[in-house]
Each structure stands twice: as structure tokens, then as C-alpha cells.
Design a protein around this motif. Structure first.
Motif, short mmCIF file in Angstrom:
data_model
loop_
_atom_site.label_atom_id
_atom_site.label_comp_id
_atom_site.label_asym_id
_atom_site.label_seq_id
_atom_site.Cartn_x
_atom_site.Cartn_y
_atom_site.Cartn_z
N LYS A 1 0.81 -1.21 0.00
CA LYS A 1 0.00 0.00 0.00
C LYS A 1 0.84 1.26 0.00
O LYS A 1 0.43 2.30 -0.53
CB LYS A 1 -0.90 0.03 1.25
N ASP A 2 2.03 1.17 0.60
CA ASP A 2 2.78 2.38 0.82
C ASP A 2 3.53 2.87 -0.40
O ASP A 2 4.21 3.88 -0.34
CB ASP A 2 3.74 2.16 1.97
N ASP B 1 3.75 5.43 8.84
CA ASP B 1 3.07 4.96 7.64
C ASP B 1 2.79 6.18 6.76
O ASP B 1 2.82 7.30 7.22
CB ASP B 1 1.74 4.28 8.01
CA LIG Z 1 1.77 0.12 5.43
#
Ligand SMILES: [Ca+2]
Ligand SMILES: [Ca+2]
Ligand SMILES: [Ca+2]
Ligand SMILES: [Ca+2]
Ligand SMILES: [Ca+2]
Ligand SMILES: [Ca+2]
Ligand SMILES: [Ca+2]
Ligand SMILES: [Ca+2]
Ligand SMILES: [Ca+2]
Ligand SMILES: [Ca+2]
Ligand SMILES: [Ca+2]
Ligand SMILES: [Ca+2]
Lengths: 207, 207, 207, 207, 207, 207
Positions: free
Chosen positions: E3-4, E26
């Protein structure tokens, strides 16, 4: 106590439903009322969230299917609708009054009479499907006590009826349905109530 | 303490109800008030949910039956209605003030006087049925203490009255009713109050 | 601490009330304020439900009795009313500030001065009755400490005053009332405050 | 940590307040912001009920005293006001920021500069009285740390200042006030901020 | 889990923020969306109170500083703004997304692209100050993992960056800012996105 | 129990989703309904916060991407949208119905049919990204039981599918997507439903 006795069909919007309670089945009346306003929906009778959403769903269905029932859409905009479920102090919830509320609304908006000695129970969905509900045995016993002669149920509840002994269902006529139009076909008479509302509506704007 | 004494009928919208409390019966006054506005309903007196719904139901009934009472429907749209139940700090709830609130509203909208020395108790439904309520014995005792001479009850409460000894009901006249029009027939006088409001209403739009 | 000293009558809408608290009686000030707007009511000062309903009841009474006070009804529609009860962090509740709030509103809407050195305590009802309240002894002691000279009470509180020794009530003049007009008769002076608001109102529409 | 350093007066609506916290006094900034809209009030910075009511009271005061500050009343109707109190995650409550919020609003509505190196603390009432607040010693110590030179307080807080040793108050000038106009007399400079908003307002309607 | 990974700048209103969570830093994406409407602000992504207030503060800042960004003020009145923070089921709160939300809004209202490989974290105030936030070390580590090349921080967070070993910050360019315009100077490119919205606005009324 | 049987595509706005429940996977139907109104969104079916935000996000996406779907923007302003998820008494929450709700809305606004025997599960973001969701194995088993032939998933869920034995996925066609337009490309047929709504819209005002 004689609350459960069936009460005739002189008034538009009064429909008999069947409810399950911890102490057995019961009948209930859904009442609808229109008054000149702006399209506001009022619900009373200590209804829970699920039952309120049921009413909202019934109204949305009716609005987008008004043509097939010959309801002038301007009534939705220029009248307020109130739904009440007596007795006012008894909390009520659950989705099983869906078809009863929808029938009550269809009657008040068309001013057509409801069939006599008829009761019903069933969840509705927004597209007009009728879903099965529970407590069928208790509800049927309550209907008989209240002098009901015909009952509308989802076709998926037929098996629940067949599991009950015939001595309990004798004298009752069952209508098993799949969709809302089948409910209204059975429940709504062609004739209007006496003193039917003559709706007062503004001229439609040019479009 | 003399709060419970009956207080006359000089004002439109003030109606005497009968309440049951844990320490016995009591009378209460329903007060209605109209002021120029937009049809807003305000309720005060620490009323619970059920009692608030009762008021909403009474108002809806009145709106859709305004013709039979000669109420110009524009009053509902151009006046605000406030219902207050003294004493303001005492929480109140339950459906039994239904007919009392409806009578109070009918009086304020018609500006007609309420019959003297009259009290009442009964739930209403949206279609105008009167339902029986509890605590009849205690309520009757309270009515007598407060100098009430006539009482309106649901006909289904007649058996509760008959169970009370005659020494308690002597001098009281009971009106047993089934429907709201019977309540108003008894309670509303033909004469208007002194200084009756002259309603100021806009011309109706073309329709 | 000198908060309780009486503070004059140069401003419309500032009225002295009497409060009961667990540590004794106290005086409080009701402040009203009007600004051009749309008829919105704002309440502040950490008021509880009962006290908020009291304010709503006072406003409804005033609206439907505006003629007798020569208040142009358009002010209710074109000005916003704010009621504040200092001190802002102290929670307050109860119905006993009813006549004080009503008097404050009557003063701000008429711009008339309040009588000097006057305090009051009493519940109001929607039809303008004044009801008795509790804590009379403590309230009177607080009034004296604050240099109050006259006090308005419900006539049903007279017996509570008489139970207090004369040494505590000496120098105080009591006005016992039954109805709101008697309160305003005592409290509102004929003269307007300096720099009274000149209300800016739209022309009334044809009716 | 240098959050507390005083930050100049180039912007309208930014005013320095004094706060009491469990770990000592602190300064805080009240920020006001106007944008074209419809008169909506937005409050942010995790403000508690009492502080929100303080802001509403300040705004009402300003609205009904706009003439004396030369604020065109149409700004209240055609601009939205946002009050923010950094830091956004720290909950804040209490009435003592009353005069600070009122001064911030007065500055943003008039676009006038705030006096440099000035801080203040005090409750306001709706009629414009300034009430005393607590935590004076801690607040003064925090003000000194943040390079504040002048402080506005209620005159009733003077005794709290005098109880503090002179070594703590040396170099600070105190303004003791009773009423809001005295606060604004000290705090608001005659000059407007650079790039002052030129308010865009509709023509007033005929009245 | 990927996701990052950084996701480009083809869309207006998508800005990368840095978040601190109990299990480490995050990145998060702030998404903005405009559709024709009436100026309604919608927030989604399970945002807490503080984060919602952050968004409201960012929008107010932008409204009253629209001139400097060449945003037609009528867009605020004739378009609805929706801010969403994926993932929709993860609760988020805190003030540190302030500059990220403001940058997202500035991009969607101007339709200008966001600089590639850029992330940011910092609280904003209503007057446009950028305040320092916590969790700097964890946030920087997360940024590196997500292929971020430049980071905007409050100048007061510079000391936090300097405390981290150089091996962790190598390859990252830091922009230390004090005020919102410095953030937008770095983050907003001069070029608009492909298929930029052509805003449809009514003619301004006479003023 | 036969609730899960697939039910055809004769109606616009009815789309099959896949849900994870503590007792295994299940299918659910999202129903959409339009009726003439003012752009109000109603959600029913006991939806939790996250699911409601999902619906709001889907609607915002659709509004700002209406051109590419040939939806007249005035429909959003002159019709009310109701989303219902049967069964009405079962609480539902989570973001995984995102693409299902968006597809349902796209179908009702375009009146285009949904592909037969198709189900889907995936979170959406405001910019139209599709995010992966959990419970893939259970959902696929439920889909097979319900006679589903094709499934739309986020491409990041492909690895979850591949971990399931081929005997479970045989006969199913998977569509792995990254963005909303790919979902609609698969799900929306070119043909409209029978009896498609003919939208009644006011003439656009001059702009
Ligand atoms: Ca993450
Ligand atoms: Ca029964
Ligand atoms: Ca619930
Ligand atoms: Ca009594
Ligand atoms: Ca009593
Ligand atoms: Ca309740
Ligand atoms: Ca005191
Ligand atoms: Ca309460
Ligand atoms: Ca500090
Ligand atoms: Ca509180
Ligand atoms: Ca919170
Ligand atoms: Ca939640």
C-alpha cells in the motif's frame, strides 16, 4: 382483551399485520395519514431502527413505482405522510411489517380500500421483493383469534405453514407471493373509500 | 396543596387530563398556544418519547380532519403550535394524554371553549380510535378531589369503572367513546372564547 | 465575594432572579439580547433541559400575547434572541426562573426599563399562570444580602414567606401574583432605556 | 519549547489569551477568520460546551453593539466566521477566554490591529460585563515567559494580582476593566491591518 | 504489503501524508473531490473529531486566502467538496494531517498538480501557521520505504530530524516551513492536471 | 436456505456483492432506487459507519465522473437516491461493498443492465482506486454456491485467489482490476433495462 378483533376496511391506510412477541403472536394495525405539507415522513408508535428503515424503503419503492399505481407524483411533494402503529407505548421493531406498511401507504396514496379480513407479514426490499419472516405459527394462531380469513406471506414461508397442523390453518386462505405487485393485487380493492381525499395539487411546472 | 383543583374554561386550549403516578392519580393540564410562524410544533414539560409521539399523532389527525372542524388548513402552515404540560420539572410519559392533547389542539385551532368541569384520559390512534388506558380507579379519585363533574373514557374502560364502588363514582358523569369525534362532541362547546384569535392568513395560491 | 450585589436597571433585558443552590440561596441575572436575524433563539450559560423549556415557554407566551405589550410581531421574525445566564461555567436548571426569563424577554422586546432593586422567582405555564417554587427562605436571605427591596412571588408562596421570621423579611416588599400580566405590571416601567433599539423591520406583506 | 513566544500583530483576529492548566499557566491564541458565506459560525480546537457558549455570547454581544464599532451589520449575514484555538488536539474549556474571543471577533470584523504584547483573561456576559476568573498567578507567570507587556483583567481580579509578589509583576502593565468597551478601548488599535479585507456586500433591501 | 508505494501525481487533490501509528510510521493519501453542488463539505475515512476540525480549518483558511491562489470564490459556493482518507475502515485522528489536507484542497480547487515523490506532516492553524508534530523518526522511515524524495515539515521539527542518524535521512530533501504559503510554494506545481475540471459557475450577482 | 441464489439482471441498480461473516462467506444484494426529489441520499439495511461512508464516497466519485458515463448532472440534483441492502434486520459494515455500491449507483443512474451471474468485492477510494479486501476464500465459496460465474476483485487480491485450490475456483472467471472504470467496463452492459426511467429534468439555467 379484545384489541385483536378485526376492525373493518372503511378507512384508507389501515392494514392488519401479524407480529411475533415473546408471549405469542399478535395482530397489529398500520395506520397511514396524509395532510397537506411538503413531503415530510413522520413515524410514531415507538418504532425501532429496523422498522423505521422498513417504512423508508416502502416509501421509496412506492415513489419510484407510482406510475403503475396511478399515483400523481406531486402528492409525494405536497402532502406529509404519517405512519403510526398502535399501541403507542409498546416498542416495536423488525422488518416483518414491510409489506403491511407498503400496503398501508399504497392505500392512503390511492385512497383505495383494503380487502376485508386480510392480514399479512413479510419483509420488503427496495426493488420490491418479498422476503420470508419468522414466527409463522404464532402469527397464524393470532390471525385466527382475530377473525382473519386471508393471509399474505412470502412463498418461501409456505413450508412453515405446511409444517403446522391443518386444524390450525383450516378456514384460512393463504396467498404466497414473491413480489410487491402481487401483494397489492390481493390487498387493494378497486373501489375507493367513502369520502376519499380529493388531492389539492399545484400545477406542474414546465419541464 | 391545591394544584389539582379544576381551573375554569376561559382560555382556549387548556384541557384537564387524568394521570396515573406511583403515588396515586392526579389531574394535569394540557396547554396549547398558537403564534404566527411557519407550522413548527414545540413540546415542553419534560415529556417522554411516547407522549411526544402522542402529540404528533394528535396533530396529524387534526390536520387531515380539519374540514369537519372548520379549521382553515392555512393555520397549520402559518402559525406555530406549542404544547406545554405543567409542572415543567416533572417528567411525564405514556400515551394516555392522547385525547386530552387532541382536544387541547382542537380548541386552540377553533378557539372554541372547553366544557366546564370536564376531564379525560385515553390513547388515540392516527385514524381517530380511542384506546383504553390503565389506572382508572386512581384517576377517578383524583378527578373527584379536583371538583371534576364529567369524565371521557374509552368504552373499553367502562368495565374498570364498574369495578369501582359506587360511592367513588357518585356525582360523576361518564362519557364512553370509541372515536375522536365523540370526544370532541362532548368536550368542545359551540361558543368561542372571549378575545378569540382572529387568524391572519395569506391569500391561498391558485391551485 | 461581591457578585451578588444588585446592579441597576440601565439595560433592557437584564432581570434579577433568585436561585436555590445546595449551599444556600443566590441571586442570578437573566440577560437578553436582540440582533437582526431570522427569529432564532439561542440559550447559553449551561442551562439544563427544564430551564431551556422554561425559556421556550416564556417566548411562546410572549409571542401570542404581543398585542397587549405593544410588541410588533415582526420583531420575532426579523431579530434573533439570545438568553444568557452568567456565570457561564455554572450548570443551572429548574423551572423557577420562568417569570424572570419572561420579564427579561418582555423588557428586551419592548425596550422598557426594569424596576430597580427588584427580584423574582416563579415557574410559568404556557397560558401565563405563575406556579409556586421551593427554597423561598434561602432565596429571600440572598435577596437581602444583594440589596433587593421588592420580590415577586406566586401567591401560593405567601405561606412560605409567612413562616420565616419577620426579622428576615423586614424592609422587603412582596408582590404575590397569580398570572404573568401581574408580574409585568410590577416589573416593567413605562419608560424605555436610554439608547433604546429602533427596530428595523420590513414592510408587512399584504394579507 | 517555544510555542509560548509572543507572535506579533500583523493579522486581524489573532489575540493572545491566558489559560490555566493542571501543569501551570499558558498562553493561547484565539484566531478568527471570515469568508464569504451566510453567517455560519464554526468553532474548532476541541472546545468544550462552556467555551463554545462563550463564543456564541461574544458574537451576540458584537452583533447588537455593532454600531458603536462601525461594523456594517450585513457582514454578519454575508460572511462566515470561524474561530479556532490552536493546538487543535488539546481539549479546552471554561469561560475565561470570553474577552479574548470577543476581542478577536471585534478585530476581524473591523480589520483593526490588536495592540502588541498584550494578553487578557476574563469571562464576559451578554450585556458586556467582564467577570473575574481564576488562576491569575499562574497566568501572569506564563505571560511574562511569553514576553507579554500588558494584561487586561476584570477589576475584581485586582486583589489576586496584588497578592502576588512584585518581583513577578514587575514590567507588566495591568488594565482592570468592568465592561467590554473598556477591553476594546485598550486592545483594538485605530489602524487597520495591511491588506485589510474589503467586504463585498449586497445592497441593503428597502426597509 | 505494498500500500505504501508512491502513486504518482496524475490526479488533482491526491497528496501524500505521513502518519504515526502504534506499530510505526506509515504514509497515507488524502483525496479531494469536487462535484457540482452547494458548498457542502463531506469527510470520510473514519476521521476523528480533531482531524475533522483540521479539515474545516484548512477549508476556512483556503476560502479567506483564495485570491492569492487565484481560486474563484464562487467555486466554494457552487461545488461540494469531499475529503476521503483511505483505507476506509481504519480510524484516524490527530492534527498532523493539517498541511496535507490543505494542500489537497488547494490542488483540487486550482486543479494544479502536486509535486512528485513529496510527502508532508504538520498541524495548521486558522491564520496559516504550521505547527510541529510528533513521531518524526517513524514517519521518515515510512517515507523512505515508500520512495518519497522530499518532505515538508514545520521548522520547529528540524531538531527532531537532526537527532536521527544521517543514514536514515540520506537521499531525502527536507523543506522546513513556518507558514502555509511556503507549503504550497513547494507542493503545488504551476501546471494543471490533464483533463482539469472546467468549473461551471453562475454569473456573479450585482453587488 | 436459498437466499443466496443468483437472481437475474432485469432491474437496474441491483448488484451482487460478496460478504464475509463469522459463519462463512455470503452473497448480498445492493439495491438502488431513484425517485423525483432534491438530491437526498437515503441508506438503509442497518449499515454501519464505514459502509455508509463507502456509499458516500461512491456517490461523490460518480458525481465528479458523470461525464464519462453520460449521466446528466441534473439527475443528481432532481432525484433522490436510496440504497438498501437486504436483509433489513442484519447489521452490516465494512468497506468491501465499495465497488458493489458504486456499480449499483452507476447502473441506476444510467439505467444500464448489470452483467448476469457476476459478483464483486473491493474497497474504493475517492479517486477511483480499488483496494484489496479480506475473506477471499470464504467469499469465493459463497459465490459458487450462488451460481456466480464471474467475480471482480482488486488485482492485489489475485495472490489470495491463487492460494485457494483450483477445485474451488474452477468454472469461475476472475477480473482483476485497479481502478473503478475497469469495474464498470466489466459490470455494466451497453443495453438499458426494459422500462428504463425517462428522467424528467428542468431546463438548465443560463450559466
Ligand atoms: Ca503500510
Ligand atoms: Ca393481543
Ligand atoms: Ca438500532
Ligand atoms: Ca396536588
Ligand atoms: Ca398532585
Ligand atoms: Ca424512550
Ligand atoms: Ca454568591
Ligand atoms: Ca434532562
Ligand atoms: Ca507552553
Ligand atoms: Ca458539557
Ligand atoms: Ca473526540
Ligand atoms: Ca462507528
Amino acid at each position: 382483551f379484545d384489541k385483536d378483533l378485526y376492525e373493518g376496511n372503511e378507512m384508507a391506510g389501515v392494514v392488519t399485520g401479524l407480529a411475533w412477541t415473546p408471549v405469542g403472536g399478535d395482530i397489529l394495525f398500520i395506520e397511514s395519514n396524509l395532510s397537506r405539507g411538503k413531503g415530510v415522513l413522520t413515524l410514531s408508535g415507538q418504532l425501532g431502527d429496523v422498522m423505521k428503515e422498513s417504512a423508508m424503503t416502502a416509501l421509496s419503492y412506492l415513489k419510484s413505482n407510482s406510475d403503475s399505481l396511478n399515483i400523481d407524483y406531486r402528492i409525494f411533494q405536497h402532502y406529509d405522510l404519517h405512519i403510526h402503529v398502535p399501541q403507542g407505548a409498546v416498542p416495536k421493531d423488525g422488518p416483518s411489517a414491510g409489506i403491511t406498511m407498503l400496503t398501508s401507504m399504497a392505500s392512503i396514496f390511492t385512497q383505495r380500500k383494503i380487502k376485508n379480513n386480510l392480514a399479512m407479514t413479510g419483509e420488503i426490499t427496495l426493488r420490491g421483493k418479498v422476503l420470508p419472516v419468522g414466527g409463522i405459527k404464532e402469527k397464524i394462531l393470532a390471525a385466527k383469534r382475530a377473525n382473519i380469513k386471508e393471509i399474505i406471506l412470502c412463498y418461501k414461508n409456505q413450508k412453515d405453514v405446511e409444517e403446522i397442523g391443518e386444524e390450525y390453518t383450516k378456514g384460512l386462505k393463504f396467498h404466497y407471493v414473491d413480489l410487491v405487485p402481487e401483494v397489492l393485487e390481493v390487498a387493494l380493492l378497486k373501489t375507493k373509500v367513502d369520502n376519499a381525499i380529493e388531492f389539492i395539487l399545484p400545477k406542474p411546472k414546465d419541464e
